[in-house]
Design an enzyme around this catalytic site. Sequence first.
Site, PDB file in Angstrom:
ATOM      1  N   HIS A   1      39.093  17.448  77.893  1.00  0.00           N
ATOM      2  CA  HIS A   1      38.588  17.065  79.212  1.00  0.00           C
ATOM      3  C   HIS A   1      39.184  17.936  80.316  1.00  0.00           C
ATOM      4  O   HIS A   1      38.464  18.367  81.223  1.00  0.00           O
ATOM      5  CB  HIS A   1      38.944  15.599  79.525  1.00  0.00           C
TER       6      HIS A   1
ATOM      7  N   LYS B   1      32.977  -2.458  76.266  1.00  0.00           N
ATOM      8  CA  LYS B   1      33.506  -1.435  75.379  1.00  0.00           C
ATOM      9  C   LYS B   1      34.985  -1.713  75.135  1.00  0.00           C
ATOM     10  O   LYS B   1      35.749  -1.930  76.055  1.00  0.00           O
ATOM     11  CB  LYS B   1      33.330  -0.062  76.038  1.00  0.00           C
TER      12      LYS B   1
ATOM     13  N   SER C   1      38.774  11.708  72.188  1.00  0.00           N
ATOM     14  CA  SER C   1      39.695  10.601  72.453  1.00  0.00           C
ATOM     15  C   SER C   1      39.843   9.699  71.235  1.00  0.00           C
ATOM     16  O   SER C   1      40.959   9.269  70.909  1.00  0.00           O
ATOM     17  CB  SER C   1      39.203   9.778  73.648  1.00  0.00           C
TER      18      SER C   1
ATOM     19  N   ARG D   1      30.645  19.870  73.022  1.00  0.00           N
ATOM     20  CA  ARG D   1      31.430  20.440  71.918  1.00  0.00           C
ATOM     21  C   ARG D   1      30.448  20.918  70.858  1.00  0.00           C
ATOM     22  O   ARG D   1      29.651  21.806  71.112  1.00  0.00           O
ATOM     23  CB  ARG D   1      32.406  19.392  71.372  1.00  0.00           C
TER      24      ARG D   1
HETATM   25  O1  PNS Z   1      32.888   9.609  77.572  1.00  0.00           O
HETATM   26  P1  PNS Z   1      31.595   8.961  77.187  1.00  0.00           P
HETATM   27  O2  PNS Z   1      31.864   7.580  76.629  1.00  0.00           O
HETATM   28  O3  PNS Z   1      30.763   9.815  76.273  1.00  0.00           O
HETATM   29  O4  PNS Z   1      30.750   8.771  78.559  1.00  0.00           O
HETATM   30  C1  PNS Z   1      29.504   8.110  78.573  1.00  0.00           C
HETATM   31  C2  PNS Z   1      29.009   7.850  80.007  1.00  0.00           C
HETATM   32  C3  PNS Z   1      30.036   7.101  80.806  1.00  0.00           C
HETATM   33  C4  PNS Z   1      28.707   9.173  80.684  1.00  0.00           C
HETATM   34  C5  PNS Z   1      27.680   7.021  79.885  1.00  0.00           C
HETATM   35  O5  PNS Z   1      27.902   5.930  79.041  1.00  0.00           O
HETATM   36  C6  PNS Z   1      27.153   6.509  81.225  1.00  0.00           C
HETATM   37  O6  PNS Z   1      26.771   7.270  82.077  1.00  0.00           O
HETATM   38  N1  PNS Z   1      27.169   5.171  81.426  1.00  0.00           N
HETATM   39  C7  PNS Z   1      26.729   4.545  82.662  1.00  0.00           C
HETATM   40  C8  PNS Z   1      25.471   3.724  82.480  1.00  0.00           C
HETATM   41  C9  PNS Z   1      24.223   4.554  82.649  1.00  0.00           C
HETATM   42  O7  PNS Z   1      23.988   5.186  83.675  1.00  0.00           O
HETATM   43  N2  PNS Z   1      23.379   4.572  81.611  1.00  0.00           N
HETATM   44  C10 PNS Z   1      22.129   5.291  81.589  1.00  0.00           C
HETATM   45  C11 PNS Z   1      22.324   6.760  81.310  1.00  0.00           C
HETATM   46  S1  PNS Z   1      21.706   7.202  79.757  1.00  0.00           S
END
Ligand code: PNS
Length: 164
Positions: free
Chosen positions: A18, A42, A133, A95
């Site tokens: 990150h 989560k 992570s 990645r």
């Molecule tokens: O680090 P991660 O867990 O891969 O991040 C995922 C994240 C936080 C980017 C994604 O879950 C997110 O944007 N969640 C917010 C809810 C949302 O907007 N959902 C619709 C988008 S597909």
Amino acid sequence: MRGIAVYPGSFDPITKGHTAILQSGLVAFEKIIVAVLNNDNKKALFSVAERMDMIRESAVDMGADPKRIDVDSFDGLLVNYAQRRNARVILRGLRAVADFEYELQMANMNRHLNPEVETVFIMANDAYFYVASNLVKEVTRLGGNVADLVPAPVLPRLLAKFDK
Ligand code: PNS
């Protein structure tokens, strides 16, 4: 390409993968808002507050200009959060190919929800291609050494969570 980008994620915890994306992102954007998803569903190892602290400490450790990095949390739709923060860009790291489908789906869903907000990807540094992570947590839990894979301020907090 200057402006404000939101770099969203779970960051449970932030890794060197990150911070490498963040460092590269600062080449392209004037300001990056690192936004921790505040999601009660989560199962996270660290609280949102702990994750935000570790991101702030890691940004200092990186030597980044504190004026250019903002650490925040969000809930609800990411595109709505980005709009509230006046950010037109969502920054994500990529990645391996395994990330691609999920990221393509999210980027397109977000574009559908708000075409004014664009997702920009930065390729992960090859040194941290395998760092995630979840793996970092598992390896720590099983007694493996992740000292090179997480920012220095994260390591003691990670070890403490697993009584190591
Ligand atoms: O680090 P991660 O867990 O891969 O991040 C995922 C994240 C936080 C980017 C994604 O879950 C997110 O944007 N969640 C917010 C809810 C949302 O907007 N959902 C619709 C988008 S597909």
